[in-house]
Design a protein around this motif. Structure first.
Motif, mmCIF file in Angstrom:
data_model
loop_
_atom_site.group_PDB
_atom_site.id
_atom_site.type_symbol
_atom_site.label_atom_id
_atom_site.label_comp_id
_atom_site.label_asym_id
_atom_site.label_seq_id
_atom_site.Cartn_x
_atom_site.Cartn_y
_atom_site.Cartn_z
ATOM 1 N N GLY A 182 0.816 -1.209 0.000
ATOM 2 C CA GLY A 182 0.000 0.000 0.000
ATOM 3 C C GLY A 182 0.849 1.257 0.000
ATOM 4 O O GLY A 182 0.542 2.226 -0.711
ATOM 5 N N LEU A 183 1.920 1.264 0.794
ATOM 6 C CA LEU A 183 2.827 2.420 0.829
ATOM 7 C C LEU A 183 3.405 2.681 -0.562
ATOM 8 O O LEU A 183 3.492 3.830 -1.016
ATOM 9 C CB LEU A 183 3.957 2.176 1.834
ATOM 10 N N GLU A 184 3.772 1.606 -1.240
ATOM 11 C CA GLU A 184 4.327 1.725 -2.594
ATOM 12 C C GLU A 184 3.263 2.207 -3.581
ATOM 13 O O GLU A 184 3.509 3.090 -4.411
ATOM 14 C CB GLU A 184 4.878 0.362 -3.032
ATOM 15 N N GLY A 190 6.478 4.992 5.487
ATOM 16 C CA GLY A 190 6.013 4.196 6.622
ATOM 17 C C GLY A 190 6.389 4.742 7.983
ATOM 18 O O GLY A 190 5.935 4.219 9.003
ATOM 19 N N ASP A 191 7.190 5.810 8.024
ATOM 20 C CA ASP A 191 7.644 6.326 9.311
ATOM 21 C C ASP A 191 6.875 7.564 9.774
ATOM 22 O O ASP A 191 7.244 8.189 10.764
ATOM 23 C CB ASP A 191 9.148 6.645 9.251
ATOM 24 N N LYS A 192 5.805 7.943 9.050
ATOM 25 C CA LYS A 192 4.977 9.075 9.452
ATOM 26 C C LYS A 192 3.515 8.637 9.448
ATOM 27 O O LYS A 192 3.114 7.797 8.641
ATOM 28 C CB LYS A 192 5.158 10.250 8.485
ATOM 29 N N PRO A 193 2.692 9.198 10.360
ATOM 30 C CA PRO A 193 1.283 8.792 10.418
ATOM 31 C C PRO A 193 0.539 9.098 9.118
ATOM 32 O O PRO A 193 0.846 10.087 8.443
ATOM 33 C CB PRO A 193 0.720 9.605 11.584
ATOM 34 N N ASP A 259 -8.541 -1.972 0.076
ATOM 35 C CA ASP A 259 -7.802 -2.819 1.018
ATOM 36 C C ASP A 259 -6.402 -2.256 1.270
ATOM 37 O O ASP A 259 -5.939 -2.221 2.413
ATOM 38 C CB ASP A 259 -7.724 -4.267 0.511
ATOM 39 N N LEU A 260 -5.745 -1.778 0.223
ATOM 40 C CA LEU A 260 -4.415 -1.191 0.384
ATOM 41 C C LEU A 260 -4.489 0.129 1.146
ATOM 42 O O LEU A 260 -3.595 0.456 1.932
ATOM 43 C CB LEU A 260 -3.747 -0.982 -0.979
ATOM 44 N N ALA A 261 -5.571 0.883 0.922
ATOM 45 C CA ALA A 261 -5.764 2.146 1.642
ATOM 46 C C ALA A 261 -5.972 1.889 3.127
ATOM 47 O O ALA A 261 -5.380 2.561 3.984
ATOM 48 C CB ALA A 261 -6.950 2.908 1.054
ATOM 49 N N TYR A 262 -6.822 0.910 3.457
ATOM 50 C CA TYR A 262 -7.018 0.540 4.861
ATOM 51 C C TYR A 262 -5.703 0.056 5.489
ATOM 52 O O TYR A 262 -5.419 0.341 6.653
ATOM 53 C CB TYR A 262 -8.061 -0.579 4.982
ATOM 54 N N ALA A 263 -4.937 -0.689 4.709
ATOM 55 C CA ALA A 263 -3.710 -1.289 5.239
ATOM 56 C C ALA A 263 -2.704 -0.237 5.687
ATOM 57 O O ALA A 263 -1.961 -0.449 6.645
ATOM 58 C CB ALA A 263 -3.083 -2.220 4.203
ATOM 59 N N VAL A 264 -2.667 0.920 5.001
ATOM 60 C CA VAL A 264 -1.673 1.943 5.361
ATOM 61 C C VAL A 264 -2.202 2.942 6.384
ATOM 62 O O VAL A 264 -1.421 3.669 7.003
ATOM 63 C CB VAL A 264 -1.182 2.717 4.111
ATOM 64 N N ALA A 265 -3.522 2.994 6.582
ATOM 65 C CA ALA A 265 -4.128 4.053 7.393
ATOM 66 C C ALA A 265 -3.917 3.836 8.889
ATOM 67 O O ALA A 265 -4.130 2.742 9.408
ATOM 68 C CB ALA A 265 -5.620 4.145 7.092
ATOM 69 N N ASP A 266 -3.514 4.909 9.576
ATOM 70 C CA ASP A 266 -3.469 4.906 11.041
ATOM 71 C C ASP A 266 -4.780 5.420 11.620
ATOM 72 O O ASP A 266 -5.188 5.009 12.713
ATOM 73 C CB ASP A 266 -2.316 5.784 11.533
ATOM 74 N N VAL A 267 -5.429 6.321 10.892
ATOM 75 C CA VAL A 267 -6.733 6.874 11.270
ATOM 76 C C VAL A 267 -7.540 7.053 9.998
ATOM 77 O O VAL A 267 -6.981 7.358 8.934
ATOM 78 C CB VAL A 267 -6.571 8.244 11.985
#
Length: 369
Positions: A182-184, A190-193, A259-267
């Motif tokens: 998802g990040l890609e 991956g190191d910021k919210p 699914d990829l959007a949910y996978a990367v989301a913190d909020v």
């Protein structure tokens, strides 16, 4: 189980009705591959396109809703209902279903009524915490009613209620091993919210305008943004984020790989449609809900409050988005304890495999019959 099983699934009008209906059909086919499933929808509505795309036959009724404002169209409404009942009766007599499933929406009423009148057992599936008028009317005719929320005996006969949860698209909620991908996909770090903002496939003006106005604050707070704008706000958003791209601000008119959007989301910031909420419960994401005030019978506020009352979500009223959404969002990102609390509480409300549970209920009625 009989090999020539025949099932009608009726309803639609919105994705919130159609996608659960297709999920139920898929679960029935998984249990009984030879099952013959027919959908009945409303002509001109999105089910007439989405259902065939999912591989199922659909027949349309000429039916639409009763307008809540004074209009000449309402004079034709009783005649449309009578014609739809007659057409639904013909469909039932020709198809000869063993059971019918009503998922709400315009077509559900005439079809379920026509079927039960002919002795065909019916199951209703109610997605919302406050039921739609169609399912309220049909409740007396149905054998069983599958619901997603506690406390539904206020609206339906208690002995008919089964708490199954809402069917969700399994490919949307299976997030195992998908974060890096998802990040890609979205070009995020991956190191910021990361905040995911979704106002539905068409977007939500109040949410979009609030996010637009708060871009600098979000960037200054070190928050990355994955922003589904909807088509109508796409151009304005694209212009707004110029200069913010290096800060991890990404806009999309529509996100197909949710699914990829949910996978990367913190909020997540979201409207409070029943299926969106069910997905959020299963993926266990801290969420700020902004119920749409334009939905019939204020369903979305009722849905949101069902989570808020369990301390499983934060509610921001649509009218308050401009003044409070950004501050609530930044505050939540900074409060790890609150995020963990929301994540745990929303997870407790999630109902996995609802599609399979409802399919079993449907097949159980046929065995009884």
């Amino acid at each position: 189980m009989k090999s020539d099983l025949r099932v009608i699934i009726s309803g639609g009008g919105t994705g919130g009705h159609i996608f659960p209906a297709i999920a139920i059909a898929n679960a029935i086919k998984k249990l009984v591959p030879s099952a013959n499933i027919l959908f009945v929808g409303a002509n001109g509505r999105m089910e007439m396109e989405k259902v065939p795309a999912a591989g199922y036959e659909i027949k349309g009724l000429n039916i639409s809703g009763f307008q809540r404002r004074l209009t000449w169209k309402n004079l034709a409404f009783p005649f449309k209902v009578m014609a739809a009942l007659k057409a639904a009766g013909r469909i039932v007599e020709e198809f000869k279903p063993d059971v019918v499933v009503g998922v709400g929406g315009y077509a559900s009423g005439p079809l379920v009524k026509a079927a039960t009148k002919r002795g065909v057992p019916a199951v209703l599936q109610e997605q919302n915490s406050y039921p739609g008028i169609t399912n309220k009317i049909l409740a007396s005719k149905a054998k069983l009613i599958c619901v997603a929320y506690d406390g539904m005996e206020k609206y339906f006969p208690k002995e008919k209620i089964l708490l199954t949860g809402n069917p969700v698209r399994q490919d949307m909620v299976n997030l195992i091993g998908k974060r890096e991908r998802g990040l890609e996909e979205f070009g995020l770090k991956g190191d910021k919210p990361i905040v995911l903002v979704v106002g539905g496939s068409l977007g939500a003006r109040s949410i979009n305008e609030s996010i637009h106005g708060g871009l600098q604050q979000l960037a200054d707070a070190g928050i990355q943004l994955l922003w589904q704008t909807g088509k109508t706000y796409e151009e304005a958003a694209r212009t707004a984020v110029v200069g913010f791209e290096q800060k991890g601000i990404v806009t999309k008119a529509f996100i197909s790989r949710m699914d990829l959007a949910y996978a990367v989301a913190d909020v997540v910031v979201s409207r409070a449609g029943a299926i969106s909420i069910s997905e959020l419960c299963v993926v266990q994401k801290p969420v700020i809900l902004v119920p749409s005030p334009y939905v019939a019978e204020d369903h979305q506020t009722h849905n949101a409050m069902a989570l808020v009352n369990h301390q499983a979500a934060i509610l921001v009223k649509d009218a308050d988005t401009a003044s409070t959404l950004i501050s609530e969002l930044i505050s939540l990102i900074k409060d790890e304890n609150l995020r963990n609390k929301l994540r745990g509480n929303i997870a407790a409300l999630g109902k996995a495999n609802a599609d399979e549970k409802i399919a079993s209920v449907v097949l159980g009625l046929i065995k009884e019959k």
